[in-house]
Enzyme design. Sequence first.
Site, short mmCIF file in Angstrom:
data_model
loop_
_atom_site.label_atom_id
_atom_site.label_comp_id
_atom_site.label_asym_id
_atom_site.label_seq_id
_atom_site.Cartn_x
_atom_site.Cartn_y
_atom_site.Cartn_z
N ASP A 45 -7.42 2.77 3.07
CA ASP A 45 -6.96 1.47 3.59
C ASP A 45 -8.06 0.42 3.47
OD1 ASP A 45 -4.59 2.74 4.31
OD2 ASP A 45 -5.42 3.35 6.23
N GLU A 66 -1.09 9.88 -5.45
CA GLU A 66 0.07 8.99 -5.30
C GLU A 66 0.52 8.42 -6.65
OE1 GLU A 66 -1.63 8.04 -0.89
OE2 GLU A 66 -1.72 6.45 -2.38
N GLU A 78 0.86 -1.18 0.00
CA GLU A 78 0.00 0.00 0.00
C GLU A 78 0.90 1.23 0.00
OE1 GLU A 78 -2.94 0.03 -0.68
OE2 GLU A 78 -3.64 1.98 -0.04
#
Length: 496
Positions: free
Chosen positions: A471, A313, A282
Amino acid sequence: MEIQDWEKHYEDAYMIITRSLKDIRGVFVAYNSNIDAIKRLNEDEIRKLIGILGCSTIQEQVTQYPREIKDPVDLMARLVISMRDGKAAEVPTYNTDIHEWLMDNLGFDRARMGGQAGIMSNLLANLGIQNVITYVPWLSKEQAEYFVDSPNLRHPAVEGGNLVLKHPKEVYDHQLKPKVNWILEYSKGTNVCCAGECFTVPRDNRLIISSRPDWLHIDMSNELYERLPQIRQGIDGALLAGYQMIKEEYDDGTTYSYYVEKAVNVITRLKQCNPRMQIHVEFTSIQNRVIRKAILTDIVKKHATSLGLDTVEVANALNVLGYEELAFAVMSKDEKSVVALYEGAVRLLKDLQLQVVNIHSLGHYISLVSRDHPVDVEGHRDALLFASILAATQASIGHINSIDDTKEGLEVPVYDKGHEDLGSLATYLVRKGVCSMDEFESGCINAMGHSLVIVPTKVVDKPTGTVGIGDAISAGAFIALLTKIKDKGEKCPEHT
Ligand code: ADP
């Protein structure tokens, strides 16, 4: 495909996956758990903090834009900047002085489990995954308290030379101190005055002060590392996060290469008897470009099977891999961005030799899948839909304490805008000959050696909470995929 058809797919995927979660033998989750101390600031408190330090000192530091918090003035400068722009920020601090200053002068409203690995471990345990083996290199007494009390959540330790798996509360190291991150939330409309300059906070947001004391190492003791083969017996995959804690240099003279090598060794050992074991990394925002690049090219490349990221990201990752233009296009606000996202995902998949790249953004998720991944496109689509249900649950009720809670997420409608974005990506891909419109909707397998799965997601209009949704998406998609992998790999002798 119309929105109501997607809703039907959602229901089917939900049924299939929730029924099969019990088939997963277990998941190993490492490394970063911490305690989040949350404080919502009001005008009086902000005025008090500014008053303690003096406006002019803070203003001076505002112009310096500190990238690390060394003292309370740095902290207040970054808070003023964040509030003025209404922009979320995360700034590291390398000692515990700020924690003490905040405890003395402010205090917090509530505390909860933080850190990607900690949040994912609790989520998997709450969803009833049989064997969740969580690993925190800095497991303190305080940290252990934040893991859910559930017999399926265990932490490894070595006792009398043997590996044991017990609840974190039974195996913490009493010499360790907790890693506490502060989340300072502020509200739209708050008036702030400093050195005669006044502004009104334009939107609700937060400043995170991420604690990185010197003893924080992404590491594993040798005795535990030696016994990883025993852990491997009970798991079907691993979720790894927290590599952003790696520093370029340490006070003892070691550099990031040492920890990168150790991180790779752990993955190699986990995969030793089953090279097909699913290893998900992750990703997160990392300011340091050296570390960002090392994580991607030295840890993820060749070793991980999948990578999870959000849109920002993706841009950051592309940037250090030498795709600046593409990175820029990903961040553009027009319809080009969704197309750039697809092209960026292709680059990540190929350059990092991955099997799956999972990208989540508000409105749609994308999985780009290599030809050698054992799950078909329908399976990947189900996995993304399940992930979206978890995200919607987290957003609408602020927690997922059991599989029953996730029914809330299923009720949330598919987001119109995400459905529209899907349309523009489809038009582009059909025009480029990547796949036909029909293929696109059911997950497209193309001649370029990879498949593309993209789904519109369920978005909560007025979310109760926004922390940990990323998450939940990654962990949800990962376990959903594990339910689809029937071949669990060869049996591995315990001592290898
Ligand atoms: P974090 O790590 O704080 O969870 P990320 O950027 O990794 O942040 O993940 C945020 C993701 O959460 C977004 O990409 C989006 O898919 C999802 N999300 C955000 N707000 C909502 C909402 N209101 N409803 C459903 N999903 C949401």
